[in-house]
Design a protein around this motif. Structure first.
Motif, mmCIF file in Angstrom:
data_model
loop_
_atom_site.group_PDB
_atom_site.id
_atom_site.type_symbol
_atom_site.label_atom_id
_atom_site.label_comp_id
_atom_site.label_asym_id
_atom_site.label_seq_id
_atom_site.Cartn_x
_atom_site.Cartn_y
_atom_site.Cartn_z
ATOM 1 N N TYR A 9 29.646 -19.519 12.587
ATOM 2 C CA TYR A 9 31.101 -19.536 12.554
ATOM 3 C C TYR A 9 31.581 -19.975 11.176
ATOM 4 C CZ TYR A 9 30.834 -18.910 17.544
ATOM 5 O OH TYR A 9 30.573 -18.399 18.782
ATOM 6 N N ASN A 10 32.696 -19.400 10.733
ATOM 7 C CA ASN A 10 33.250 -19.706 9.415
ATOM 8 C C ASN A 10 33.867 -21.092 9.357
ATOM 9 O OD1 ASN A 10 32.596 -17.169 8.562
ATOM 10 N ND2 ASN A 10 34.608 -16.321 8.968
ATOM 11 N N ILE A 11 34.566 -21.458 10.419
ATOM 12 C CA ILE A 11 35.282 -22.727 10.477
ATOM 13 C C ILE A 11 34.909 -23.424 11.773
ATOM 14 C CG2 ILE A 11 37.559 -23.829 10.533
ATOM 15 C CD1 ILE A 11 38.590 -21.326 8.991
ATOM 16 N N CYS A 12 34.500 -24.674 11.652
ATOM 17 C CA CYS A 12 34.113 -25.471 12.821
ATOM 18 C C CYS A 12 35.066 -26.649 12.937
ATOM 19 C CB CYS A 12 32.688 -25.982 12.671
ATOM 20 S SG CYS A 12 31.458 -24.681 12.502
ATOM 21 N N ILE A 13 35.751 -26.742 14.071
ATOM 22 C CA ILE A 13 36.645 -27.859 14.335
ATOM 23 C C ILE A 13 35.896 -28.798 15.263
ATOM 24 C CG2 ILE A 13 38.854 -28.549 15.311
ATOM 25 C CD1 ILE A 13 39.872 -25.728 14.597
ATOM 26 N N LEU A 14 35.648 -30.005 14.769
ATOM 27 C CA LEU A 14 34.797 -30.949 15.488
ATOM 28 C C LEU A 14 35.569 -32.198 15.861
ATOM 29 C CD1 LEU A 14 31.687 -30.667 13.137
ATOM 30 C CD2 LEU A 14 32.129 -29.409 15.255
ATOM 31 N N ASP A 15 35.566 -32.513 17.154
ATOM 32 C CA ASP A 15 36.152 -33.767 17.618
ATOM 33 C C ASP A 15 35.156 -34.872 17.295
ATOM 34 O OD1 ASP A 15 37.184 -35.956 19.135
ATOM 35 O OD2 ASP A 15 38.232 -34.511 20.409
ATOM 36 N N ILE A 16 35.611 -35.925 16.669
ATOM 37 C CA ILE A 16 34.711 -36.995 16.239
ATOM 38 C C ILE A 16 34.109 -37.740 17.419
ATOM 39 C CG2 ILE A 16 34.598 -39.191 14.978
ATOM 40 C CD1 ILE A 16 34.706 -36.631 13.242
ATOM 41 N N ASN A 17 34.890 -38.020 18.445
ATOM 42 C CA ASN A 17 34.393 -38.779 19.591
ATOM 43 C C ASN A 17 34.329 -37.881 20.813
ATOM 44 O OD1 ASN A 17 33.629 -40.723 21.365
ATOM 45 N ND2 ASN A 17 35.442 -41.998 21.143
ATOM 46 N N SER A 41 30.212 -22.614 5.681
ATOM 47 C CA SER A 41 31.230 -22.873 6.693
ATOM 48 C C SER A 41 32.104 -24.045 6.272
ATOM 49 C CB SER A 41 30.576 -23.180 8.042
ATOM 50 O OG SER A 41 29.885 -22.054 8.520
ATOM 51 N N LYS A 42 33.292 -24.097 6.825
ATOM 52 C CA LYS A 42 34.240 -25.185 6.592
ATOM 53 C C LYS A 42 34.317 -26.023 7.866
ATOM 54 C CE LYS A 42 35.257 -23.677 2.540
ATOM 55 N NZ LYS A 42 34.885 -24.390 1.352
ATOM 56 N N TYR A 43 34.547 -27.327 7.692
ATOM 57 C CA TYR A 43 34.512 -28.260 8.815
ATOM 58 C C TYR A 43 35.784 -29.085 8.853
ATOM 59 C CZ TYR A 43 29.701 -26.851 8.664
ATOM 60 O OH TYR A 43 28.566 -26.087 8.654
ATOM 61 N N VAL A 44 36.386 -29.146 10.043
ATOM 62 C CA VAL A 44 37.617 -29.888 10.252
ATOM 63 C C VAL A 44 37.351 -30.982 11.275
ATOM 64 C CG1 VAL A 44 40.021 -29.740 11.017
ATOM 65 C CG2 VAL A 44 38.986 -27.820 9.771
ATOM 66 N N ALA A 45 37.681 -32.229 10.928
ATOM 67 C CA ALA A 45 37.536 -33.364 11.840
ATOM 68 C C ALA A 45 38.842 -33.568 12.601
ATOM 69 C CB ALA A 45 37.193 -34.624 11.057
ATOM 70 N N ILE A 46 38.716 -33.712 13.909
ATOM 71 C CA ILE A 46 39.848 -34.069 14.764
ATOM 72 C C ILE A 46 39.487 -35.411 15.387
ATOM 73 C CG2 ILE A 46 41.195 -33.459 16.805
ATOM 74 C CD1 ILE A 46 41.649 -31.427 14.649
ATOM 75 N N THR A 47 40.363 -36.393 15.254
ATOM 76 C CA THR A 47 40.013 -37.728 15.729
ATOM 77 C C THR A 47 41.240 -38.563 16.050
ATOM 78 O OG1 THR A 47 38.780 -39.739 15.181
ATOM 79 C CG2 THR A 47 39.875 -38.614 13.359
ATOM 80 N N ALA A 48 41.036 -39.566 16.883
ATOM 81 C CA ALA A 48 42.085 -40.548 17.157
ATOM 82 C C ALA A 48 42.076 -41.653 16.110
ATOM 83 C CB ALA A 48 41.894 -41.136 18.551
ATOM 84 N N TYR A 49 41.037 -41.701 15.271
ATOM 85 C CA TYR A 49 40.971 -42.710 14.217
ATOM 86 C C TYR A 49 41.997 -42.370 13.152
ATOM 87 C CZ TYR A 49 36.541 -43.773 16.476
ATOM 88 O OH TYR A 49 35.584 -44.082 17.392
ATOM 89 N N ALA A 50 42.974 -43.250 12.977
ATOM 90 C CA ALA A 50 44.068 -42.947 12.059
ATOM 91 C C ALA A 50 44.440 -44.147 11.193
ATOM 92 C CB ALA A 50 45.276 -42.475 12.853
ATOM 93 N N LEU A 51 43.476 -44.973 10.892
ATOM 94 C CA LEU A 51 43.733 -46.114 10.021
ATOM 95 C C LEU A 51 43.763 -45.668 8.564
ATOM 96 C CD1 LEU A 51 41.390 -48.752 11.691
ATOM 97 C CD2 LEU A 51 43.889 -48.588 11.874
ATOM 98 N N PRO A 52 44.417 -46.451 7.718
ATOM 99 C CA PRO A 52 44.377 -46.121 6.288
ATOM 100 C C PRO A 52 42.924 -46.016 5.817
ATOM 101 C CG PRO A 52 45.979 -47.854 6.700
ATOM 102 C CD PRO A 52 45.229 -47.639 7.983
ATOM 103 N N GLY A 53 42.634 -44.973 5.101
ATOM 104 C CA GLY A 53 41.288 -44.759 4.587
ATOM 105 C C GLY A 53 40.411 -43.887 5.469
ATOM 106 N N PHE A 63 33.402 -33.391 5.735
ATOM 107 C CA PHE A 63 34.428 -32.568 6.356
ATOM 108 C C PHE A 63 35.348 -32.033 5.260
ATOM 109 C CE2 PHE A 63 33.129 -35.156 9.962
ATOM 110 C CZ PHE A 63 33.084 -34.227 10.980
ATOM 111 N N ASP A 64 35.884 -30.833 5.476
ATOM 112 C CA ASP A 64 36.793 -30.227 4.515
ATOM 113 C C ASP A 64 38.241 -30.620 4.770
ATOM 114 O OD1 ASP A 64 34.972 -28.370 2.938
ATOM 115 O OD2 ASP A 64 34.474 -27.887 5.018
#
Length: 96
Positions: A9-17, A41-53, A63-64
């Motif tokens: 696959y060209n683009i992979c969307i991955l849930d972190i948890n 391939s390009k990789y996209v992280a999807i996560t609930a982690y949203a702290l600075p940094g 991840f891209d």
């Protein structure tokens, strides 16, 4: 993983948890990057982690792009479009 082993696959969307007993998104990223067919391939992280940094942390992992939940659907679609326009993403019909 069975889909990934049968087709690249060209683009992979991955849930972190992904929950207990499952590989998490970071492990999946490393798995995909070990497969030669996924080198561009390009990789996209999807996560609930949203702290600075956190964004920088996931980008430095390989991840891209990164999105924190709750995600905005239009932003993800625009990201996918931008990644697909990148000239390193495969566009041949046999591997997208």
């Amino acid at each position: 993983l069975s889909f990934a082993n049968s087709k690249a696959y060209n683009i992979c969307i991955l849930d972190i948890n992904l929950g207990k007993g499952s590989k998490d998104g970071k492990e999946l990223l490393n798995h995909f990057k070990s497969i030669p067919a996924y080198n561009q391939s390009k990789y996209v992280a999807i996560t609930a982690y949203a702290l600075p940094g956190d964004k920088e942390k996931y980008i430095s992992m390989g991840f891209d792009q990164y999105f924190s939940k709750p995600i905005v659907f239009e932003e993800v679609i625009n990201c996918i479009k931008q990644l697909a326009e990148d000239n390193t993403v495969r566009t041949d019909s046999g591997s997208n």
